[in-house]
Design an enzyme around this catalytic site. Structure first.
Site, PDB file in Angstrom:
ATOM      1  N   GLY A 118      85.850  14.411 -65.446  1.00 14.33           N
ATOM      2  CA  GLY A 118      84.732  15.090 -66.102  1.00 14.33           C
ATOM      3  C   GLY A 118      83.963  15.901 -65.087  1.00 14.33           C
ATOM      4  O   GLY A 118      83.925  15.565 -63.897  1.00 14.33           O
ATOM      5  N   ALA A 119      83.366  16.994 -65.554  1.00 16.84           N
ATOM      6  CA  ALA A 119      82.590  17.856 -64.667  1.00 16.84           C
ATOM      7  C   ALA A 119      81.249  18.160 -65.312  1.00 16.84           C
ATOM      8  O   ALA A 119      81.185  18.554 -66.482  1.00 16.84           O
ATOM      9  CB  ALA A 119      83.348  19.154 -64.390  1.00 16.84           C
ATOM     10  N   ALA A 120      80.180  17.937 -64.566  1.00 15.90           N
ATOM     11  CA  ALA A 120      78.825  18.219 -65.047  1.00 15.90           C
ATOM     12  C   ALA A 120      78.132  19.150 -64.060  1.00 15.90           C
ATOM     13  O   ALA A 120      78.726  19.581 -63.061  1.00 15.90           O
ATOM     14  CB  ALA A 120      78.052  16.915 -65.217  1.00 15.90           C
ATOM     15  N   ALA A 123      77.573  16.948 -60.597  1.00 14.10           N
ATOM     16  CA  ALA A 123      78.711  16.322 -59.933  1.00 14.10           C
ATOM     17  C   ALA A 123      79.920  16.318 -60.861  1.00 14.10           C
ATOM     18  O   ALA A 123      79.813  16.657 -62.045  1.00 14.10           O
ATOM     19  CB  ALA A 123      78.352  14.894 -59.523  1.00 14.10           C
ATOM     20  N   LYS A 139      82.659   9.803 -57.826  1.00 18.41           N
ATOM     21  CA  LYS A 139      81.735  10.840 -58.285  1.00 18.41           C
ATOM     22  C   LYS A 139      81.280  11.649 -57.068  1.00 18.41           C
ATOM     23  O   LYS A 139      80.727  11.091 -56.117  1.00 18.41           O
ATOM     24  CB  LYS A 139      80.533  10.186 -58.978  1.00 18.41           C
ATOM     25  CG  LYS A 139      79.580  11.166 -59.635  1.00 18.41           C
ATOM     26  CD  LYS A 139      78.510  10.399 -60.418  1.00 18.41           C
ATOM     27  CE  LYS A 139      77.560  11.349 -61.148  1.00 18.41           C
ATOM     28  NZ  LYS A 139      76.542  10.599 -61.930  1.00 18.41           N
ATOM     29  N   ASP A 276      69.968   7.704 -71.050  1.00 24.37           N
ATOM     30  CA  ASP A 276      70.760   8.807 -71.607  1.00 24.37           C
ATOM     31  C   ASP A 276      71.958   8.247 -72.378  1.00 24.37           C
ATOM     32  O   ASP A 276      73.120   8.473 -72.010  1.00 24.37           O
ATOM     33  CB  ASP A 276      71.228   9.724 -70.466  1.00 24.37           C
ATOM     34  CG  ASP A 276      71.794  11.038 -70.980  1.00 24.37           C
ATOM     35  OD1 ASP A 276      71.479  11.421 -72.122  1.00 24.37           O
ATOM     36  OD2 ASP A 276      72.561  11.689 -70.241  1.00 24.37           O
TER      37      ASP A 276
END
Length: 550
Positions: A118-120, A123, A139, A276
């Site tokens: 996953g990419a945010a 990070a 991460k 969250d």
């Protein structure tokens, strides 16, 4: 007119701010490139926030929870900002890992999967294997993201300081924006420093240890740094993928209830909760709920947890007085407060939900509306409670999607009731009672002195109270009559008590071996008491017959 304090604030920020001019030029260029002044569709707004950088992506993520302020189409579009980011090149990832360890990644990992999980905006995560073969998730923070976000926040502070200095109008709006910027600064500081998330992972995993069917990834502190976080690799199904869950034979309704119960336990029992809880952060692995991504967490003290529980009880029972009492302990006052208007606003708010069934009440929505009511009365909720409101809004959206029949407020209410008999909290409640009692005794002891000082100030003319009240003659007559009867009753009681004291002495002369003065006092008290009762009965008769009181 601007104050000297505001001038100093602008000067201080200006001296610290070395990059705002350049950054402002970049922002203006992006705004022009996307023709922002012509209006933005939800999809275009997402593109603009991504182009502006991680700080504005974070703002979009926070805004995605504010369906009370933004149209649903924009909130839905901003949801994509949580995970929809362009991934770093693998070479760049390796470079960041080597820099964080100060040595080659081969000395720590046997392998790293080039394809990110996953990419945010801050990070991205890769699957890897330690030298002993343990599968982990790594991460890695994007390069320069901490510095970039610090620059954006400094620019926002600079603009707000200039706004306060330039004009006294819209001061309330500026204060709200200042609070929002402070929240962004606090949130980003927690998310860019992975040592904080590491601490969150360790604590969260420990506190979930006693919850059946609920867990979180195990952290690996020995391999984690400020910019690289190593944790247990979790492979599971997102909780929103109900088709996949049902294909595994999982009872989705029971699963939703377990997630809600876990979240309520985090809030009311542990005082340490996931801030969250969107679907991507709640995975299901072999029927077990796994909370992941502890970058955003909220904390509540013991007293705050008790007040939040009291607020939940007030919402469930429609008790505006209890709700006001609870929220007053969770706010920071920024100006004058009209307590009567506040109580009326809370009463109207609860009345709106009084006709709804308990399961139809959304906790997050109610908390958000309470926060807005308090803001109108110059009160600001603590950051933890604000995060809690957003968390419940997000969680209830997830639960409504996977199990509409599951009621979060019902689970909260049952938990609060069960918590009342928890021996762990009994000592805290007793201690609070003792402290409150001691404070009340101290205040009572000070009351005569405070009253004396106040009367002395009134006598000197240091305190003046002006007022004009138009009262009808009938009300005045009733008041005078009531005061007169009260005076007679007090006089009768005084004679009775005084006579009782006299009767214990050897005073002469005596009547039937009782001091004569005491006998006369008893007689006077009896006569005055009888007369007072008679006047009360007469007044009651006149009131029932709509006659003038005497």
């Amino acid at each position: 007119m601007a104050t000297f304090e505001e001038f100093l604030k602008v000067a201080e920020i200006s001296l610290k701010d070395k990059t705002s001019h350049k950054r402002m030029d970049e922002i203006i260029h992006i705004m022009r490139e996307y023709h922002v002044l012509r209006g933005l569709t939800p999809e275009r707004a997402v593109e603009v926030l991504q182009a502006l950088g991680p700080t504005y992506v974070k703002i979009g993520q926070l805004a995605s929870n504010r369906s009370d302020l933004l149209p649903k189409a924009y909130c839905d579009a901003f949801e994509r900002l949580r995970d929809d980011a362009n991934p770093m090149a693998f070479d760049q990832v390796i470079e960041q890992i080597d820099r964080a360890y100060g040595k080659s990644w081969h000395e720590v990992f046997a392998s790293i999967d080039p394809k990110p999980l996953g990419a945010a905006s801050i990070a991205q995560v890769h699957r890897a294997a330690l030298l002993d073969g343990t599968t982990v998730a790594v991460k890695v923070r994007r390069p320069g993201v901490a510095e970039s976000m610090a620059e954006d926040i400094m620019l926002m502070k600079h603009l707000l300081a200039l706004g306060e200095f330039a004009s006294n109008t819209h001061r309330d709006m500026l204060l709200s924006l200042e609070g929002f910027v402070e929240e962004i600064e606090r949130t980003t500081a927690n998310e860019v420093d992975f040592t904080r998330e590491l601490g969150n992972l360790v604590r969260f995993h420990g506190e979930l240890a006693n919850e059946e069917g609920v867990t979180s990834p195990v952290a690996y502190p020995a391999y984690s740094t400020e910019s690289v976080l190593v944790m247990e690799f979790v492979q599971g199904v997102e909780i929103s993928d109900t088709a996949a869950l049902r294909s595994q034979g999982i009872d989705v309704d029971a699963l939703a209830g377990r997630v809600c119960q876990s979240y309520v336990t985090q809030v009311l029992d542990n005082g340490f909760f996931h801030a969250d809880p969107h679907p991507g952060n709640i995975l299901v692995r072999d029927g077990e709920v796994v909370w992941i991504d502890l970058g955003m967490v909220g904390t509540l003290t013991v007293s705050e947890r008790m007040l939040v529980g009291k607020a939940f009880t007030a919402v469930a029972t429609g008790n505006a007085y209890l709700l006001k009492e609870a929220v007053m302990g969770l706010v920071r006052v920024t100006g004058p407060v009209d307590h009567g208007a506040l109580l009326a606003s809370l009463s109207r708010l609860l009345a709106k939900y009084s006709t709804a069934e308990l399961k139809e009440i959304n906790v997050g929505t109610v908390l958000t509306e309470v926060i807005e009511v308090l803001r109108d009365q110059n009160m600001v909720m603590t950051s933890s409670v604000t995060m809690l409101a957003r968390g419940f809004v997000t969680l209830e959206g997830v639960i409504a999607q996977i199990s509409p029949s599951t009621s979060v407020i019902e689970i909260v209410s049952k938990h609060v009731i069960a918590q009342q008999g928890d021996p762990k909290l009994l000592g805290t409640r007793v201690l609070d009672l003792v402290v409150s009692s001691a404070a009340s005794v101290e205040a009572l002891a000070k009351l005569p002195t405070q009253l004396s000082n106040t009367l002395e100030m009134v006598d000197r003319g240091q305190i003046k109270v002006n007022g004009s009240v138009d009262v009808s003659s009938r009300i005045l007559a009733t008041a005078y009559a009531s005061v007169g009867r009260l005076s007679l009753a007090l006089l009768s009681a005084g004679l009775f008590i005084g006579s009782s004291i006299v009767c214990t002495t050897a005073m002469q002369p005596r009547f039937l071996d009782v001091p004569l003065l005491g006998v006369l006092g008893y007689l006077g008290a009896f006569v005055l008491g009888g007369y007072t009762v008679f006047r009360i009965m007469v007044s009651r008769h006149r009131l029932l017959n709509d006659e003038e009181p005497r």
